[in-house]
Design a protein around this motif. Structure first.
Motif, short mmCIF file in Angstrom:
data_model
loop_
_atom_site.label_atom_id
_atom_site.label_comp_id
_atom_site.label_asym_id
_atom_site.label_seq_id
_atom_site.Cartn_x
_atom_site.Cartn_y
_atom_site.Cartn_z
N LYS A 31 40.21 41.93 48.65
CA LYS A 31 39.66 43.24 48.58
C LYS A 31 39.19 43.09 47.26
N PHE A 32 37.74 43.14 47.00
CA PHE A 32 37.24 43.21 45.84
C PHE A 32 36.28 44.40 46.12
N LYS A 33 35.76 44.50 44.84
CA LYS A 33 35.21 46.35 44.60
C LYS A 33 34.11 46.92 45.30
N ASN A 34 33.06 46.49 46.27
CA ASN A 34 32.37 45.84 46.85
C ASN A 34 31.89 44.85 47.83
N PHE A 35 30.36 45.40 48.59
CA PHE A 35 30.40 43.47 48.85
C PHE A 35 29.71 42.55 48.20
N GLU A 37 29.89 42.05 45.17
CA GLU A 37 30.79 40.84 44.46
C GLU A 37 31.56 39.55 46.06
N THR A 38 32.29 40.39 46.66
CA THR A 38 33.04 40.00 48.05
C THR A 38 32.00 38.38 48.04
N TYR A 62 32.68 44.07 54.61
CA TYR A 62 32.20 44.49 53.59
C TYR A 62 33.35 44.35 52.38
N ASN A 63 33.83 44.79 51.27
CA ASN A 63 34.92 44.14 50.12
C ASN A 63 36.29 43.21 50.55
N SER A 64 36.03 43.44 52.16
CA SER A 64 37.63 42.45 52.07
C SER A 64 36.61 40.76 53.19
#
Length: 96
Positions: A31-35, A37-38, A62-64
């Motif tokens: 899991k990241f902060k947002n899309f 960053e991902t 999204y962020n995963s």
């Protein structure tokens, strides 16, 4: 490339935090902060995959990010999968 036995796989999993072995794959979800960053991490991983000529199955929402590794040519897990998992961990950890 030699296919690893389940005992070898379980032993090597102790060296990479958070990775599991299921249904013939090494896998991990992040899991990241947002899309943005991902996607940035995915891009960096993609360049590493090209360098190693070894490509994951992955899914991004999204962020995963979920990554699954195996070596299709041998129908199982090889050292190449562990090498890529370690490189992926390095990339993800450098993002933090």
């Amino acid at each position: 490339m030699k296919k690893l036995h389940e005992i070898q796989i379980i032993g090597q999993l102790k060296n990479i935090e958070g990775w599991d072995y299921k249904n013939g794959y090494l896998y991990k979800s992040y899991k990241f902060k947002n899309f943005k960053e991902t996607f940035s991490v995915m891009t960096r991983i993609a360049f590493e995959c090209e360098a190693q000529n070894h490509h994951p199955e992955w899914e991004n929402v999204y962020n995963s990010l979920t990554i699954k590794l195996n070596t299709h040519d041998v129908g199982g897990i090889t050292q190449n999968d562990f090498d890529l998992a370690i490189a992926i961990e390095s990339i993800v950890n450098s993002q933090s």
